[in-house]
Design a protein around this motif. Structure first.
Motif, PDB file in Angstrom:
ATOM      1  N   THR A  27       0.730  -4.468  22.441  1.00  8.60           N
ATOM      2  CA  THR A  27       0.877  -4.076  21.039  1.00  8.60           C
ATOM      3  C   THR A  27       2.049  -4.866  20.466  1.00  8.60           C
ATOM      4  O   THR A  27       3.129  -4.897  21.066  1.00  8.60           O
ATOM      5  N   VAL A  28       1.824  -5.518  19.341  1.00  2.81           N
ATOM      6  CA  VAL A  28       2.871  -6.347  18.741  1.00  2.81           C
ATOM      7  C   VAL A  28       3.254  -5.780  17.381  1.00  2.81           C
ATOM      8  O   VAL A  28       2.395  -5.609  16.506  1.00  2.81           O
ATOM      9  N   VAL A  29       4.517  -5.463  17.233  1.00  6.66           N
ATOM     10  CA  VAL A  29       5.072  -5.112  15.931  1.00  6.66           C
ATOM     11  C   VAL A  29       5.590  -6.419  15.338  1.00  6.66           C
ATOM     12  O   VAL A  29       6.585  -6.977  15.810  1.00  6.66           O
ATOM     13  N   GLY A  30       4.874  -6.921  14.349  1.00  7.03           N
ATOM     14  CA  GLY A  30       5.204  -8.213  13.770  1.00  7.03           C
ATOM     15  C   GLY A  30       6.115  -8.070  12.572  1.00  7.03           C
ATOM     16  O   GLY A  30       5.666  -7.704  11.485  1.00  7.03           O
ATOM     17  N   MET A  31       7.406  -8.359  12.749  1.00  9.56           N
ATOM     18  CA  MET A  31       8.386  -8.220  11.675  1.00  9.56           C
ATOM     19  C   MET A  31       8.556  -9.554  10.967  1.00  9.56           C
ATOM     20  O   MET A  31       8.805 -10.583  11.600  1.00  9.56           O
ATOM     21  N   ASP A  32       8.408  -9.539   9.650  1.00 10.84           N
ATOM     22  CA  ASP A  32       8.571 -10.761   8.866  1.00 10.84           C
ATOM     23  C   ASP A  32       8.723 -10.371   7.409  1.00 10.84           C
ATOM     24  O   ASP A  32       8.532  -9.199   7.035  1.00 10.84           O
ATOM     25  N   LEU A  33       9.081 -11.340   6.576  1.00 14.66           N
ATOM     26  CA  LEU A  33       9.096 -11.135   5.137  1.00 14.66           C
ATOM     27  C   LEU A  33       7.680 -11.281   4.604  1.00 14.66           C
ATOM     28  O   LEU A  33       6.921 -12.130   5.071  1.00 14.66           O
ATOM     29  N   ARG A  34       7.339 -10.478   3.606  1.00 13.58           N
ATOM     30  CA  ARG A  34       5.994 -10.540   3.043  1.00 13.58           C
ATOM     31  C   ARG A  34       5.901 -11.676   2.028  1.00 13.58           C
ATOM     32  O   ARG A  34       6.605 -11.685   1.005  1.00 13.58           O
ATOM     33  N   THR A  35       5.067 -12.643   2.320  1.00 15.81           N
ATOM     34  CA  THR A  35       4.741 -13.727   1.397  1.00 15.81           C
ATOM     35  C   THR A  35       3.241 -13.958   1.490  1.00 15.81           C
ATOM     36  O   THR A  35       2.569 -13.412   2.377  1.00 15.81           O
ATOM     37  N   ASP A  36       2.707 -14.757   0.595  1.00 10.88           N
ATOM     38  CA  ASP A  36       1.284 -15.081   0.685  1.00 10.88           C
ATOM     39  C   ASP A  36       0.964 -15.733   2.025  1.00 10.88           C
ATOM     40  O   ASP A  36      -0.066 -15.439   2.650  1.00 10.88           O
TER      41      ASP A  36
END
Length: 359
Positions: A27-36
């Motif tokens: 299971t991967v919790v993918g943390m990032d900034l939301r962009t297109d």
């Protein structure tokens, strides 16, 4: 399988690492900034993915994500990289250092401490004069950052190693992928122009770099406490001009040759860009990540390139060479590249390690 938190999960290496971990059943919790762009990447990934649109500078949000999902491992890839970081070095330091602090503080509150894998960089070694230091770089080579980004990574490494968490530091060479090869904006062109044509560069295919992190997640006891150098096999050892020409040819522009840049000054230890050739024997033995050869990477870049550069490349190439020659004259550059003088004039002295204030 375990839960893994990946920061920068939908970037150049992050997306490939996340894809590998998902395929292995994590299971991967993918943390990032939301962009297109990041949303597009997240939507194409399949498996037990939990997107988390979280800013590392938001301490409370970072703590909430870590507390909720309680990962057994954290792959910390998120950063403001050079040369983009040169436009806002103070903000980059907050993301690269304060953001790492927020992540560490959150992880230390868990009952079962996660393995923390930190993406560092060849930039920690600073200006590397191959005439004075022909030997390969090892994990024991002293760090001597010359720019803000390299200093950020040294500070980040110190936070990681002093955290009390099980950890490993992975120092990356020059990462190559179609995403990076297609990023020819003004910042990257400035970095290319600044780098001596005979600067040593040890590249790594982004797919192999991602595999190194994915394998490290599953080999915690073997890698804990280590500094590991992540670069390709010997076919990835190049001088800057050879590497640039191979990639330019792959994208359809064609080889620009040595006239596109300036060499480094053999007598000036500050007159070189960061990076050099790595000794990857230990990291390869532990992580078994070197799956590609340089021609494979060049073919990957070529296969993802559009047709337009191939059509206009023959006409564009001489115009680019003329432009570069005229620009060097206008800038009154001497016979040598002198990269840090050039970049400090371009972005300001704050990009230099000697000028950037430490926290």
């Amino acid at each position: 399988m375990s839960t893994v938190l990946v920061t920068g999960a939908f970037g150049q290496i992050g997306a490939l690492c996340t894809e590998l971990l998902l395929a292995r059943g994590h299971t991967v919790v993918g943390m990032d900034l939301r962009t297109d762009a990041t949303e597009t990447v997240a939507c194409r990934l399949t498996g037990a993915l939990i997107p988390s649109w979280t800013d590392l500078l938001d301490r409370e949000a970072v703590h909430a994500v870590v507390a909720e999902h309680r990962p057994s491992a954290i792959v910390h890839l998120a950063a403001v990289y050079s040369p983009i970081s040169y436009r806002a070095p103070a903000l980059a330091r907050k993301v690269n250092v304060d953001g790492t602090t927020h992540l560490i503080d959150a992880a230390r509150l868990l009952d079962s401490p996660p393995l923390l894998l930190f993406a560092s960089s060849a930039a920690v070694y600073g200006s590397r004069n191959p005439h004075r230091h022909p030997e390969p770089i090892t994990a024991d080579t002293p760090v001597a950052p010359i720019d803000q980004y390299g200093t950020d990574k040294v500070l980040g490494e110190a936070l990681i190693t002093g955290s009390g968490l099980p950890h490993a530091v992975l120092r990356l060479g020059g990462v190559i992928s179609p995403v990076g090869a297609g990023r020819l904006d003004g910042d990257y062109l400035s970095l290319m122009r600044a780098t001596p044509t005979d600067n040593r560069v040890h590249a790594v295919d982004a797919r192999d770099a991602a595999l190194a992190f994915a394998n490290a997640v599953e080999r915690g006891p073997a890698v804990t406490g280590r500094v590991l150098l992540i670069a390709g096999n010997d076919s990835y050892r190049h001088q800057q001009q050879d590497l640039s020409d191979d990639i330019a040819a792959a994208t359809g522009l064609g080889r620009l040759g040595p006239r596109a840049g300036l060499p480094g000054d053999p007598a000036d230890d500050r007159g070189w860009s960061f990076t050099g050739w790595f000794d990857t024997s230990e990291s390869q033995a532990l992580l078994d990540f070197q799956r590609h050869d340089w021609p494979d990477t060049v073919a990957w870049v070529a296969g993802a390139s559009g047709q337009l550069p191939r059509i206009i490349g023959p006409a564009l190439r001489p115009a680019i060479l003329l432009f570069l020659r005229v620009q060097r004259r206008l800038e009154r550059r001497g016979p040598y590249a002198d990269p840090w003088t050039f970049l400090a004039r371009r972005y300001g002295p704050e990009i230099l390690a000697s000028e950037a204030p430490l926290p």
